[in-house]
Design a protein around this motif. Sequence first.
Motif, PDB file in Angstrom:
ATOM      1  N   ILE A  30       0.801  -1.126  -0.105  1.00  0.00           N
ATOM      2  CA  ILE A  30       0.048  -0.131   0.004  1.00  0.00           C
ATOM      3  C   ILE A  30       0.958   1.051  -0.080  1.00  0.00           C
ATOM      4  O   ILE A  30       0.732   2.271  -0.715  1.00  0.00           O
ATOM      5  N   ALA A  31       1.771   1.430   0.972  1.00  0.00           N
ATOM      6  CA  ALA A  31       2.782   2.480   1.003  1.00  0.00           C
ATOM      7  C   ALA A  31       3.509   2.679  -0.417  1.00  0.00           C
ATOM      8  O   ALA A  31       3.596   3.882  -0.786  1.00  0.00           O
ATOM      9  N   GLY A  32       4.067   1.571  -1.070  1.00  0.00           N
ATOM     10  CA  GLY A  32       4.720   1.528  -2.258  1.00  0.00           C
ATOM     11  C   GLY A  32       3.849   2.069  -3.391  1.00  0.00           C
ATOM     12  O   GLY A  32       4.056   2.882  -4.352  1.00  0.00           O
TER      13      GLY A  32
ATOM     14  N   GLU B 171       4.040   5.433  18.553  1.00  0.00           N
ATOM     15  CA  GLU B 171       4.054   6.457  17.649  1.00  0.00           C
ATOM     16  C   GLU B 171       5.496   6.875  17.159  1.00  0.00           C
ATOM     17  O   GLU B 171       5.539   7.188  16.087  1.00  0.00           O
ATOM     18  N   LYS B 172       6.276   7.296  18.017  1.00  0.00           N
ATOM     19  CA  LYS B 172       7.427   8.071  17.618  1.00  0.00           C
ATOM     20  C   LYS B 172       8.364   6.820  16.836  1.00  0.00           C
ATOM     21  O   LYS B 172       9.057   7.140  15.756  1.00  0.00           O
ATOM     22  N   LYS B 173       8.240   5.605  17.129  1.00  0.00           N
ATOM     23  CA  LYS B 173       8.839   4.638  16.456  1.00  0.00           C
ATOM     24  C   LYS B 173       8.221   4.395  15.094  1.00  0.00           C
ATOM     25  O   LYS B 173       8.990   3.969  14.327  1.00  0.00           O
ATOM     26  N   ALA B 174       6.862   4.442  15.058  1.00  0.00           N
ATOM     27  CA  ALA B 174       6.142   4.403  13.643  1.00  0.00           C
ATOM     28  C   ALA B 174       6.594   5.588  12.820  1.00  0.00           C
ATOM     29  O   ALA B 174       6.771   5.472  11.742  1.00  0.00           O
ATOM     30  N   PHE B 175       6.906   6.658  13.230  1.00  0.00           N
ATOM     31  CA  PHE B 175       7.180   8.014  12.614  1.00  0.00           C
ATOM     32  C   PHE B 175       8.406   7.585  11.972  1.00  0.00           C
ATOM     33  O   PHE B 175       8.813   7.858  10.732  1.00  0.00           O
ATOM     34  N   ALA B 176       9.284   7.236  12.985  1.00  0.00           N
ATOM     35  CA  ALA B 176      10.895   6.801  12.477  1.00  0.00           C
ATOM     36  C   ALA B 176      10.792   5.961  11.394  1.00  0.00           C
ATOM     37  O   ALA B 176      11.616   5.901  10.291  1.00  0.00           O
ATOM     38  N   THR B 177      10.119   4.725  11.636  1.00  0.00           N
ATOM     39  CA  THR B 177      10.198   3.533  10.622  1.00  0.00           C
ATOM     40  C   THR B 177       9.403   4.019   9.249  1.00  0.00           C
ATOM     41  O   THR B 177      10.013   3.554   8.359  1.00  0.00           O
ATOM     42  N   CYS B 178       8.512   4.871   9.481  1.00  0.00           N
ATOM     43  CA  CYS B 178       7.996   5.415   8.072  1.00  0.00           C
ATOM     44  C   CYS B 178       9.224   6.271   7.202  1.00  0.00           C
ATOM     45  O   CYS B 178       9.153   5.786   6.153  1.00  0.00           O
ATOM     46  N   VAL B 179      10.090   6.844   7.937  1.00  0.00           N
ATOM     47  CA  VAL B 179      11.214   7.570   7.223  1.00  0.00           C
ATOM     48  C   VAL B 179      12.112   6.443   6.697  1.00  0.00           C
ATOM     49  O   VAL B 179      12.373   6.254   5.576  1.00  0.00           O
TER      50      VAL B 179
ATOM     51  N   GLY C 116       4.137  10.274  -6.367  1.00  0.00           N
ATOM     52  CA  GLY C 116       5.395  10.646  -6.058  1.00  0.00           C
ATOM     53  C   GLY C 116       5.661  10.874  -4.558  1.00  0.00           C
ATOM     54  O   GLY C 116       6.817  11.769  -4.389  1.00  0.00           O
ATOM     55  N   GLY C 117       4.970  10.368  -3.518  1.00  0.00           N
ATOM     56  CA  GLY C 117       5.178  10.481  -2.304  1.00  0.00           C
ATOM     57  C   GLY C 117       3.984  10.301  -1.431  1.00  0.00           C
ATOM     58  O   GLY C 117       2.879  10.068  -2.239  1.00  0.00           O
ATOM     59  N   GLY C 118       3.867  10.395  -0.369  1.00  0.00           N
ATOM     60  CA  GLY C 118       2.982  10.245   0.496  1.00  0.00           C
ATOM     61  C   GLY C 118       2.735   8.749   1.138  1.00  0.00           C
ATOM     62  O   GLY C 118       1.609   8.540   1.588  1.00  0.00           O
TER      63      GLY C 118
ATOM     64  N   LEU D  65       1.093   4.010   5.536  1.00  0.00           N
ATOM     65  CA  LEU D  65       1.967   3.358   6.580  1.00  0.00           C
ATOM     66  C   LEU D  65       2.040   3.652   8.203  1.00  0.00           C
ATOM     67  O   LEU D  65       2.000   2.666   8.786  1.00  0.00           O
ATOM     68  N   LEU D  66       1.993   4.974   8.218  1.00  0.00           N
ATOM     69  CA  LEU D  66       1.998   5.328   9.638  1.00  0.00           C
ATOM     70  C   LEU D  66       0.626   4.642  10.310  1.00  0.00           C
ATOM     71  O   LEU D  66       0.813   4.331  11.355  1.00  0.00           O
ATOM     72  N   VAL D  67      -0.321   4.872   9.830  1.00  0.00           N
ATOM     73  CA  VAL D  67      -1.702   4.298  10.378  1.00  0.00           C
ATOM     74  C   VAL D  67      -1.329   2.734  10.494  1.00  0.00           C
ATOM     75  O   VAL D  67      -1.957   2.121  11.707  1.00  0.00           O
ATOM     76  N   LEU D  68      -0.992   2.045   9.465  1.00  0.00           N
ATOM     77  CA  LEU D  68      -0.728   0.570   9.500  1.00  0.00           C
ATOM     78  C   LEU D  68       0.194   0.284  10.716  1.00  0.00           C
ATOM     79  O   LEU D  68       0.051  -0.951  11.322  1.00  0.00           O
TER      80      LEU D  68
END
Length: 117
Positions: A13-15, A41-49, A22-24, A29-32
């Motif tokens: 889904i993220a890909g 949450e902070k680990k999820a934000f970092a993992t998204c990056v 072109g992004g987004g 992914l953050l929600v999933l």
Amino acid sequence: MKNKHKYRIAGVIAGAVNGLFGGGGGIPLLVLLTRWAKLEEKKAFATCVAVIFPLCVVSAVVYFLRCALPLAQALPYLVGGAAGGLVGGRLFQNVPNVWLRRIFAVFLLYGAWRYLS
């Protein structure tokens, strides 16, 4: 084994979002990651990056190979984005989760408003 399928689906889904727009891809992914993977949450934000960076590279290569990537126009944004990434990365640990959610929501709402108007 069930969780591995969820993670793969989240990656697809993220890909797909990243490739289409072109992004987004980090938005779904953050929600999933917070719902399915139960990441803090902070680990999820970092993992998204960490996940989105290679997806963005793949998308950029595809756009470049299809002659749809104007590098000269992208360079100023890359420089500014790198500087913003350094600042944001340093501030990240000091911002409470509730404010990260609010800031993220404001950017999403602003982006939605801009696209709809």
